[in-house]
Design a protein around this motif. Structure first.
Motif, PDB file in Angstrom:
ATOM      1  N   LEU A  82     -16.226  -7.801  -4.450  1.00 56.79           N
ATOM      2  CA  LEU A  82     -14.887  -7.782  -5.671  1.00 56.79           C
ATOM      3  C   LEU A  82     -13.856  -8.354  -4.974  1.00 56.79           C
ATOM      4  CD1 LEU A  82     -14.393  -7.038  -8.784  1.00 56.79           C
ATOM      5  CD2 LEU A  82     -13.164  -5.211  -7.648  1.00 56.79           C
ATOM      6  N   ARG A  83     -13.550  -7.663  -3.812  1.00 52.51           N
ATOM      7  CA  ARG A  83     -12.320  -8.147  -3.209  1.00 52.51           C
ATOM      8  C   ARG A  83     -12.386  -9.642  -2.701  1.00 52.51           C
ATOM      9  NH1 ARG A  83     -10.817  -2.561   0.097  1.00 52.51           N
ATOM     10  NH2 ARG A  83     -10.278  -1.429  -1.769  1.00 52.51           N
ATOM     11  N   ARG A 103      -3.534   3.328 -10.754  1.00 51.53           N
ATOM     12  CA  ARG A 103      -2.915   3.948  -9.418  1.00 51.53           C
ATOM     13  C   ARG A 103      -1.869   4.775  -9.378  1.00 51.53           C
ATOM     14  NH1 ARG A 103      -4.568  -1.185  -9.691  1.00 51.53           N
ATOM     15  NH2 ARG A 103      -5.638  -2.316  -7.856  1.00 51.53           N
ATOM     16  N   GLY A 114     -15.372   3.820  -4.117  1.00 46.57           N
ATOM     17  CA  GLY A 114     -16.297   3.683  -3.078  1.00 46.57           C
ATOM     18  C   GLY A 114     -16.705   2.459  -2.528  1.00 46.57           C
ATOM     19  N   GLU A 121     -12.415  -5.169 -13.919  1.00 45.46           N
ATOM     20  CA  GLU A 121     -12.430  -5.494 -12.354  1.00 45.46           C
ATOM     21  C   GLU A 121     -11.007  -5.989 -11.933  1.00 45.46           C
ATOM     22  OE1 GLU A 121     -16.559  -7.977 -11.699  1.00 45.46           O
ATOM     23  OE2 GLU A 121     -14.928  -9.015 -12.793  1.00 45.46           O
ATOM     24  N   ARG A 178     -17.609  -3.297  -3.448  1.00 42.16           N
ATOM     25  CA  ARG A 178     -16.307  -3.200  -3.709  1.00 42.16           C
ATOM     26  C   ARG A 178     -15.832  -4.416  -2.544  1.00 42.16           C
ATOM     27  NH1 ARG A 178     -13.818   1.855  -0.600  1.00 42.16           N
ATOM     28  NH2 ARG A 178     -15.223   1.199   0.994  1.00 42.16           N
ATOM     29  N   GLN A 226       0.859  -1.096   0.019  1.00 44.55           N
ATOM     30  CA  GLN A 226       0.183  -0.082   0.107  1.00 44.55           C
ATOM     31  C   GLN A 226       1.056   1.214   0.031  1.00 44.55           C
ATOM     32  OE1 GLN A 226      -3.691  -0.720   1.396  1.00 44.55           O
ATOM     33  NE2 GLN A 226      -3.807   0.635  -0.438  1.00 44.55           N
ATOM     34  N   VAL A 232      -4.869  -9.752  -4.863  1.00 48.23           N
ATOM     35  CA  VAL A 232      -5.478  -8.754  -3.619  1.00 48.23           C
ATOM     36  C   VAL A 232      -4.302  -8.386  -2.808  1.00 48.23           C
ATOM     37  CG1 VAL A 232      -6.785  -8.817  -1.555  1.00 48.23           C
ATOM     38  CG2 VAL A 232      -7.630 -10.006  -3.578  1.00 48.23           C
ATOM     39  N   ILE A 272       2.521   1.847  -3.389  1.00 47.16           N
ATOM     40  CA  ILE A 272       1.438   2.382  -4.223  1.00 47.16           C
ATOM     41  C   ILE A 272       1.319   3.900  -4.104  1.00 47.16           C
ATOM     42  CG2 ILE A 272      -1.050   2.354  -5.138  1.00 47.16           C
ATOM     43  CD1 ILE A 272      -0.765  -0.765  -4.521  1.00 47.16           C
ATOM     44  N   ILE A 296      -9.636  -2.252 -11.112  1.00 52.75           N
ATOM     45  CA  ILE A 296      -9.996  -1.549  -9.972  1.00 52.75           C
ATOM     46  C   ILE A 296      -9.797  -2.135  -8.575  1.00 52.75           C
ATOM     47  CG2 ILE A 296     -11.527  -0.110 -11.388  1.00 52.75           C
ATOM     48  CD1 ILE A 296     -13.698  -1.842 -10.288  1.00 52.75           C
ATOM     49  N   LEU A 297      -9.350  -3.399  -8.752  1.00 49.09           N
ATOM     50  CA  LEU A 297      -9.427  -4.386  -7.555  1.00 49.09           C
ATOM     51  C   LEU A 297      -8.591  -3.788  -6.493  1.00 49.09           C
ATOM     52  CD1 LEU A 297     -10.161  -6.792  -6.024  1.00 49.09           C
ATOM     53  CD2 LEU A 297      -8.175  -8.152  -7.253  1.00 49.09           C
ATOM     54  N   GLY A 298      -8.833  -3.380  -5.352  1.00 44.17           N
ATOM     55  CA  GLY A 298      -8.218  -2.724  -4.259  1.00 44.17           C
ATOM     56  C   GLY A 298      -7.903  -1.094  -4.569  1.00 44.17           C
ATOM     57  N   ALA A 299      -8.339  -0.508  -5.649  1.00 47.22           N
ATOM     58  CA  ALA A 299      -8.068   0.850  -5.881  1.00 47.22           C
ATOM     59  C   ALA A 299      -9.638   1.345  -6.193  1.00 47.22           C
ATOM     60  CB  ALA A 299      -7.310   1.081  -7.052  1.00 47.22           C
ATOM     61  N   GLU A 300     -10.789   0.893  -5.797  1.00 48.38           N
ATOM     62  CA  GLU A 300     -11.972   1.232  -6.065  1.00 48.38           C
ATOM     63  C   GLU A 300     -12.242   2.642  -5.364  1.00 48.38           C
ATOM     64  OE1 GLU A 300     -11.178  -1.231  -4.142  1.00 48.38           O
ATOM     65  OE2 GLU A 300     -11.742  -3.111  -4.909  1.00 48.38           O
ATOM     66  N   LYS A 341      -2.874  -1.771 -14.590  1.00 52.49           N
ATOM     67  CA  LYS A 341      -3.260  -1.758 -13.141  1.00 52.49           C
ATOM     68  C   LYS A 341      -2.256  -0.404 -12.457  1.00 52.49           C
ATOM     69  CE  LYS A 341      -3.213  -5.463 -10.553  1.00 52.49           C
ATOM     70  NZ  LYS A 341      -3.128  -6.996 -10.257  1.00 52.49           N
ATOM     71  N   ALA A 373      -2.305  -5.674  -4.438  1.00 54.98           N
ATOM     72  CA  ALA A 373      -3.072  -4.260  -4.600  1.00 54.98           C
ATOM     73  C   ALA A 373      -3.016  -3.583  -3.224  1.00 54.98           C
ATOM     74  CB  ALA A 373      -4.479  -4.703  -5.111  1.00 54.98           C
ATOM     75  N   GLY A 374      -2.361  -4.217  -2.063  1.00 57.23           N
ATOM     76  CA  GLY A 374      -2.518  -3.383  -0.904  1.00 57.23           C
ATOM     77  C   GLY A 374      -3.528  -3.721  -0.120  1.00 57.23           C
ATOM     78  N   ILE A 375      -4.214  -4.953  -0.286  1.00 57.60           N
ATOM     79  CA  ILE A 375      -5.250  -5.257   0.766  1.00 57.60           C
ATOM     80  C   ILE A 375      -4.952  -6.568   1.571  1.00 57.60           C
ATOM     81  CG2 ILE A 375      -7.742  -5.803   0.617  1.00 57.60           C
ATOM     82  CD1 ILE A 375      -7.648  -4.689  -2.011  1.00 57.60           C
TER      83      ILE A 375
END
Lengths: 529, 322
Positions: free
Chosen positions: B182-183, A174, A124, A115, B179, A91, B194, A94, A118-122, A170, B197-199
């Motif tokens: 999706l995750r 970001r 809302g 999908e 969201r 994180q 995931v 990024i 945007i995964l992880g950077a949605e 991706k 992506a930093g989660i």
């Protein structure tokens, strides 16, 4: 957009007042007793493509993992745009504007492109707004950087080259300003690789900073401005690409002079050893993977099979090696092989004189938890020379045999009691190659002989394969490394979608032509020889 | 079979499907996140006992329900600890939880109430969920066809039945429109994607397992203080496993889960309604009808329904790698 020269445009040093995009100072990292990175310092100028090369295990990936927040350095400092930055996790990386394209893509295979992006950077809690925005942005990026991908396609339906673009998208989504690519061309066709380089050049021209990790010297020479060489956890040199040569880089990587091309005399092919006609193979799902292959290999000849991974090469090796079943006709020295009956197995093939160095050595070539001496006997364990009497094996004989192979193939460490998993990739491969070649087979099947193998060991393995050919044996070489095929094979067959697209002689073709064949483009009739 | 009987069987189907559906959706969350859970049965059983006991002692369905959920979530936390934090084998952890629940529920119930491992019966208004009569049910009942469907099939179930069926669109929406969904789906297919992506993979999986605990808690509580009037030894009778079979049958999709559970519930309802089914020439014995749900489970699990592809990372603990 008009293409500028790929390299060199930004090779002039940045003005002194612009801090480097990335500066590492004295980075060290140890895993237990292993010092993966030792006091590494490097400066990567803004808006440049910086190559990092080194053998497997030289510490490139560790260094990049530290930069991407996977590991924390034991010591040292990271400066991004001149500011000291702490990167404890992905994180944070990024947030610092670093994007990473891994060698093994981190994509969700049954998600659509958008999908995944945007995964992880949605934006809302609800997906719809993010999806809409990402779709617009993807269209823009496609226009600006030749990064076009269908946003609604599922990842599993995309080619590897397109999947890689998704990874780049991706990172850009970001807001990455610094892009790290780890061995990006390993899985690409030459055409796809060229396209990737155009994308990277575009990105650089827009002011992005790119770090390219690779072991392919050609790529370094083609696209980077500066290159850093790593060896055994240390940064041994950083040079201007324009002021170096592949030979010098190879020497820096290995620490000694290396021959990039195996010296090899002309082939003197003899009688036909292997004759394949209309060979077909279906996989477990009933999908036809080999769609009627016909080939011949003669004694004293290396036939190279080129192609992008997954176009039937694996199935060809498997059916010839007795692992998969097929239909059609395969004759070895004029004797038909059993393709689907009781004798369609590896043992019968070995008895017939076929040795097999499988593509996936860790799963098919070795048992990783077993010792080197056990591994060196697998497949030949019922050899009378290994038996003490009717019921017992002669382990002493096995170990003596193994020590001989270890010596002749320079396996390090020279300890036959170590489990296979504690050898490096190159030495694991030497164990397999020694076991198979020393049986003096009529036909040697070799799949990806140098995948994950150090440049020094590559040279060794190539020499052995050529030596086998010179001893009058037939060799079927499958590799996704076009360089390897070009330098080793006496004749090249290109596979695409389970078929042979054509055969060429290495000195009468070039990478472009082979690349087109690999992409399934039929050769034009009137091509210049 | 007349229309009234049909409505009666369908109404029974809805009630009997409810615990299956709740457990099935519970399994869906866990497995979508990549954590296999064969401990649905144990969690339901624990929730049933705890809710039965607390509802009897306090006389409150809501306290009973909350306590049941807490019991189920405690076991879910145990499963999470074993399989997420300590990266243990998820199947073994699930089996252990089933054994633990099977023994512990009877032991505690016997110790508390001394009634042979049962909890004392609860009644409507004092620890058991009363049926909800939808508005105008009695007025509409005389209307042909629609009347009985409304008054006897749609109306007259306990609140948890409505919750269970409302959970289907809610789950579908959560999984595919948010969201979080999706995750969650991502982490079950490729946790590395995931993670990079930093989660936090761990947090996501714990969340999923907690939802599983919650839904199993509802399922168990419904068994004890909705469908029945108290907890009885092994009262879930393999419904956790049937829910798993339904989940596979449904190929891990929420709406399909509902249809699959209605099918299983329907078989159970038929078995309950008809002891021996007379089909002209011969009589189907009760032993066969009563076993239909289990036989169907075996058929489904043996893979006769075509290929069901589970979440790719299912069953594998996530270990970060370079």
């Amino acid at each position: 957009m008009a293409l500028t020269g790929l390299a060199g445009r930004h090779s002039d040093a940045a003005p002194a007042d612009v801090p480097p995009a990335i500066e590492l100072r004295g980075i060290s990292k140890a895993f237990g007793p292993v010092q993966a990175n030792r006091n590494i310092s490097i400066r990567v100028g803004k808006g440049t493509i910086h190559g990092i090369i080194g053998e497997n295990g030289a510490g490139k990936s560790t260094l990049m993992s530290i930069l991407y927040g996977f590991y924390r350095a034991d010591a040292g400092e990271i400066l991004i745009n001149g500011r000291p930055t702490s990167i404890p996790n992905s994180q944070a990386a990024i947030r610092a504007g670093i994007g990473m394209v891994f060698q093994h893509f981190k994509l969700v295979h049954n998600f659509s492109v958008v999908e995944n992006v945007i995964l992880g950077a949605e934006d809302g809690a609800l997906l719809r707004p993010s999806v809409d925005r990402a779709r617009r942005l993807l269209a823009e990026l496609a226009r600006d950087y030749e990064l076009d991908v269908d946003p609604d396609a599922l990842i599993e339906d995309l080619s590897v080259g397109h999947q890689q673009r998704v990874e780049i998208l991706k990172a850009l989504y970001r807001h990455a300003d610094i892009l790290i690519l780890d061995e990006p061309t390993g899985v690409l066709t030459p055409d796809e690789a060229d396209h990737l380089f155009r994308i990277l050049a575009n990105l650089r021209d827009q002011g992005k900073t790119i770090i390219l990790i690779t072991h392919k010297l050609r790529e370094i020479m083609e696209i980077t401005e500066n290159v850093s060489v790593m060896r055994r956890g240390e940064m041994v040199a950083t040079v201007r690409t324009a002021e170096t040569s592949p030979e010098q880089l190879a020497e820096l990587m290995v620490g000694r002079k290396v021959l990039l091309h195996v010296p090899k005399g002309p082939a003197s092919p003899g009688r036909t050893v292997l004759e394949i006609e209309d060979l077909r193979v279906r996989d477990d799902d009933g999908v036809e993977r080999l769609k009627g292959i016909s080939l011949q290999i003669r004694a004293g000849e290396i036939l190279g099979i080129a192609g992008v991974a997954g176009n039937g090469q694996s199935e060809l090796l498997e059916v010839l090696g007795g692992i998969a079943r097929g239909t059609g006709s395969v004759k070895l020295n004029g004797v038909p092989l059993d393709l689907a009956g009781r004798n369609a197995d590896g043992r019968s093939r070995r008895r017939a004189g076929i040795a097999h160095v499988p593509e996936d050595r860790q799963n098919l070539g070795l048992i990783m938890d077993f010792t080197a001496w056990e591994n060196m006997a697998f497949g030949y364990q019922d050899d009378p020379a290994y038996q003490k009497n009717r019921w017992l094996m002669d382990n002493e004989a096995l170990r003596k045999d193994a020590m001989g192979k270890i010596e002749r193939f320079d396996v390090r460490p020279a300890d036959c009691w170590l489990p296979a998993k504690s050898f490096s990739g190159g030495n694991q491969q030497k164990i397999v190659v020694a076991r198979e070649i020393e049986r003096n087979p009529d036909l040697l099947l070799v799949g990806q002989p140098t995948r994950g193998v150090d440049i020094g060991a590559i040279e060794f393995i190539h020499r052995r394969i050529v030596a086998l050919r010179d001893a009058g044996k037939a060799v079927l070489l499958v590799s996704v490394e076009l360089d390897e095929i070009m330098s080793l094979a006496d004749r090249i067959a290109v596979m695409f979608d389970g078929r042979i697209m054509g055969e060429r002689l290495p000195d009468q073709t070039d990478e472009r032509e082979l690349g087109l064949l690999m992409a399934g483009v039929e050769a034009t009739a009137g091509k210049a020889a | 079979m007349d229309f009234a009987t049909l409505i009666e069987i369908l109404g029974s189907t809805v009630r009997l499907s409810t615990p299956l559906l709740l457990a099935c959706l519970a399994g869906l969350y866990s497995e979508k996140s990549g954590v296999f859970d064969i401990g649905l049965e144990g969690k339901m059983l624990m929730a049933a006992m705890v809710s039965g006991a607390v509802a009897f002692v306090t006389g409150s369905v809501w306290l009973g329900l909350l306590a049941g959920i807490a019991g189920s979530m405690a076991l879910a936390a145990l499963h999470g600890l074993a399989s997420i934090t300590f990266r243990g084998n998820q199947l073994i952890s699930g089996v252990a939880i089933n054994f633990l629940a099977a023994g512990l529920t009877v032991l505690v119930a016997e110790d508390l109430f001394g009634q042979g491992g049962r909890t004392p019966p609860v009644s409507f208004g004092a620890g058991r969920f009363a049926p909800i009569i939808l508005p105008f049910a009695d007025q509409i009942r005389p209307v042909p066809v629609i009347g009985p469907i409304y008054a006897d099939l749609l109306s007259g179930h306990s609140i948890l039945v409505y919750v269970a069926f409302a959970a289907v669109p809610a789950t579908s929406w959560l999984l595919f429109r948010t969201r979080f969904g999706l995750r969650l789906r991502g982490v079950g297919e490729n946790p590395a994607a995931v993670d990079t992506a930093g989660i936090s993979v761990v947090r996501l999986r714990y969340t999923a397992v907690a939802i599983t605990g919650l839904l199993c808690g509802l399922a168990g509580a419904y068994m004890a203080i909705g469908l029945s009037a108290g907890f009885g030894r092994d009262m879930t009778a393999g419904r956790g496993y049937i829910a798993l079979a339904a989940l596979i049958f449904a190929k891990w999709r929420p709406w399909y889960c509902m249809w699959a559970c209605l099918l299983f519930g329907g078989l159970e309802a038929i078995a309950n309604r008809y002891q021996n089914i007379d089909i002209g020439a011969f009589t189907v014995p009760v032993q066969l009808t009563a076993n239909l749900p289990y036989i169907l489970t075996i058929i489904i699990l043996a893979g006769f329904v075509g290929r069901a592809i589970p979440p790719r990372a299912g069953g594998e603990p996530y270990v970060k790698e370079r």
